[in-house]
Design a protein around this motif. Sequence first.
Motif, mmCIF file in Angstrom:
data_model
loop_
_atom_site.group_PDB
_atom_site.id
_atom_site.type_symbol
_atom_site.label_atom_id
_atom_site.label_comp_id
_atom_site.label_asym_id
_atom_site.label_seq_id
_atom_site.Cartn_x
_atom_site.Cartn_y
_atom_site.Cartn_z
ATOM 1 N N GLY A 1 -7.517 2.907 -14.353
ATOM 2 C CA GLY A 1 -6.296 2.171 -14.065
ATOM 3 C C GLY A 1 -6.492 0.977 -13.150
ATOM 4 N N GLU A 2 -7.738 0.494 -13.020
ATOM 5 C CA GLU A 2 -7.988 -0.720 -12.231
ATOM 6 C C GLU A 2 -7.608 -1.924 -13.093
ATOM 7 N N THR A 3 -6.487 -2.582 -12.762
ATOM 8 C CA THR A 3 -5.950 -3.623 -13.634
ATOM 9 C C THR A 3 -5.752 -4.963 -12.951
ATOM 10 N N PHE A 4 -5.942 -5.043 -11.644
ATOM 11 C CA PHE A 4 -5.756 -6.289 -10.914
ATOM 12 C C PHE A 4 -7.120 -6.840 -10.498
ATOM 13 N N VAL A 5 -7.424 -8.065 -10.955
ATOM 14 C CA VAL A 5 -8.728 -8.657 -10.694
ATOM 15 C C VAL A 5 -8.541 -10.064 -10.116
ATOM 16 N N PRO A 6 -8.904 -10.308 -8.861
ATOM 17 C CA PRO A 6 -8.844 -11.671 -8.345
ATOM 18 C C PRO A 6 -9.661 -12.611 -9.225
ATOM 19 N N THR A 7 -8.970 -13.629 -9.756
ATOM 20 C CA THR A 7 -9.564 -14.539 -10.737
ATOM 21 C C THR A 7 -9.073 -15.953 -10.455
ATOM 22 N N ALA A 8 -9.951 -16.934 -10.561
ATOM 23 C CA ALA A 8 -9.565 -18.322 -10.336
ATOM 24 C C ALA A 8 -8.404 -18.704 -11.237
ATOM 25 N N GLY A 9 -7.366 -19.298 -10.644
ATOM 26 C CA GLY A 9 -6.220 -19.772 -11.404
ATOM 27 C C GLY A 9 -5.161 -18.729 -11.701
ATOM 28 N N LYS A 10 -5.355 -17.487 -11.237
ATOM 29 C CA LYS A 10 -4.384 -16.423 -11.502
ATOM 30 C C LYS A 10 -4.083 -15.686 -10.206
ATOM 31 N N ASP A 11 -2.962 -15.982 -9.602
ATOM 32 C CA ASP A 11 -2.595 -15.346 -8.341
ATOM 33 C C ASP A 11 -2.146 -13.907 -8.571
ATOM 34 N N ILE A 12 -2.334 -13.071 -7.564
ATOM 35 C CA ILE A 12 -1.865 -11.690 -7.574
ATOM 36 C C ILE A 12 -0.841 -11.533 -6.457
ATOM 37 N N TYR A 13 0.234 -10.808 -6.753
ATOM 38 C CA TYR A 13 1.286 -10.549 -5.779
ATOM 39 C C TYR A 13 1.400 -9.043 -5.552
ATOM 40 N N PHE A 14 1.478 -8.653 -4.283
ATOM 41 C CA PHE A 14 1.669 -7.236 -3.930
ATOM 42 C C PHE A 14 2.647 -7.150 -2.771
ATOM 43 N N GLU A 15 3.573 -6.197 -2.832
ATOM 44 C CA GLU A 15 4.464 -5.949 -1.696
ATOM 45 C C GLU A 15 4.987 -4.524 -1.772
ATOM 46 N N THR A 16 5.155 -3.923 -0.609
ATOM 47 C CA THR A 16 5.750 -2.592 -0.532
ATOM 48 C C THR A 16 6.631 -2.509 0.704
ATOM 49 N N ARG A 17 7.606 -1.625 0.662
ATOM 50 C CA ARG A 17 8.484 -1.369 1.812
ATOM 51 C C ARG A 17 8.215 0.054 2.281
ATOM 52 N N VAL A 18 7.852 0.200 3.560
ATOM 53 C CA VAL A 18 7.371 1.490 4.035
ATOM 54 C C VAL A 18 7.815 1.711 5.479
ATOM 55 N N LYS A 19 8.035 2.979 5.820
ATOM 56 C CA LYS A 19 8.239 3.348 7.216
ATOM 57 C C LYS A 19 7.365 4.552 7.516
ATOM 58 N N VAL A 20 6.970 4.669 8.778
ATOM 59 C CA VAL A 20 6.091 5.753 9.202
ATOM 60 C C VAL A 20 6.798 6.570 10.265
ATOM 61 N N THR A 21 6.682 7.892 10.182
ATOM 62 C CA THR A 21 7.273 8.791 11.171
ATOM 63 C C THR A 21 6.196 9.685 11.770
ATOM 64 N N ALA A 22 6.520 10.272 12.917
ATOM 65 C CA ALA A 22 5.598 11.167 13.634
ATOM 66 C C ALA A 22 4.269 10.473 13.881
ATOM 67 N N ASN A 23 4.332 9.280 14.478
ATOM 68 C CA ASN A 23 3.110 8.490 14.600
ATOM 69 C C ASN A 23 2.743 8.189 16.055
#
Length: 244
Positions: free
Chosen positions: A95-117
Motif C-alpha cells: 500500500g505504498e502509494t505516495f512517491v515524492p516526484t519532480a513536478g508532483k506535489d504531495i499533500y498530507f494533513e491530519t487533525r489529532v489530540k493527545v491525552t494522558a501525556n
Amino acid sequence: MTSETAYYGGENDTKWLSQNLWNLSGFLGMSPAELMLGSAVLDNFMDLPTGKYTATQATAGTFALTDEEGGVALASAGSTTATQGINVQYGGTAGETFVPTAGKDIYFETRVKVTANATGPEFFAGLAITDTTLIASSALSSQAIGFKSVTDDNVLLATCKDGSSETTASSIHTFVTGTYVKLGVKIVGTSAAKFYVDGVLVATITANIPTTEMRVSFVCQSGGTTSPVAAFDWVAAWQPRDAG
C-alpha cells in the motif's frame, strides 16, 4: 447556501483542511475525474473495516474507533512502559502509494489530540515506508516525512529522513493534552517539505527528502509513566499522477 469554497476559506479553520496548505479554491474546483487521477486517502473514521489499516503492537496498544461526533479513531499505547505502544499504517501488507516526484506535489494533513501525556507520547504522523516499528529505541527508524516526538516532553519536530540521514526542524509545536491540532505537510516535488500547524507554515526542510514509495502512518507509544492516546479526527493525503 454557503458554498464549499467559502466554507473552507479560513486558513486557520480549526476543524477542516487548511487553505494555505491545500489551496482549496483550486482543489475543490477539480472534477471528480481529476481528483481520482492520483493517489488519495480521505478518512474521517466513521468506520474502520478490517484490513484498511495495519496496526502492529510494540508489546501493547490498539487502534480502534471511539464514540465521538464525526468519527474518531484512537491510537492507544496501552502501556505505561517506555517505547511500548501501537504502530499504524494505511493499507494491508502492501500500500505504498505516495512517491515524492519532480513536478508532483504531495499533500498530507491530519487533525489529532493527545491525552494522558504527562511525559509525552512517542509519536509520529505523516508518510513513511512500510515498517511495523517506525519508532524503535526512541528514534525514528525508517524513511519518512512528517511530525515526530521522541523526547518525552510533548514537543513535536518536523522531520525528513532518507535512508540513514535525517533533517529536523525543532520545536514547531507542543501538545496540550485534550486539545486538537492540525498537522500538515506539502511535499514540493523532491526539493522541499513545507510543514503547517493549524494552517500556518512553521518550517521548511530541503534536505533528506526520501524519493521512495510511502504510506500514511501513525505511531503512539508510551514515553513512560503514562499511557498516551492519540485521537485522530481525520486524515487526508493526495498526490496527482499521470494519465495512462
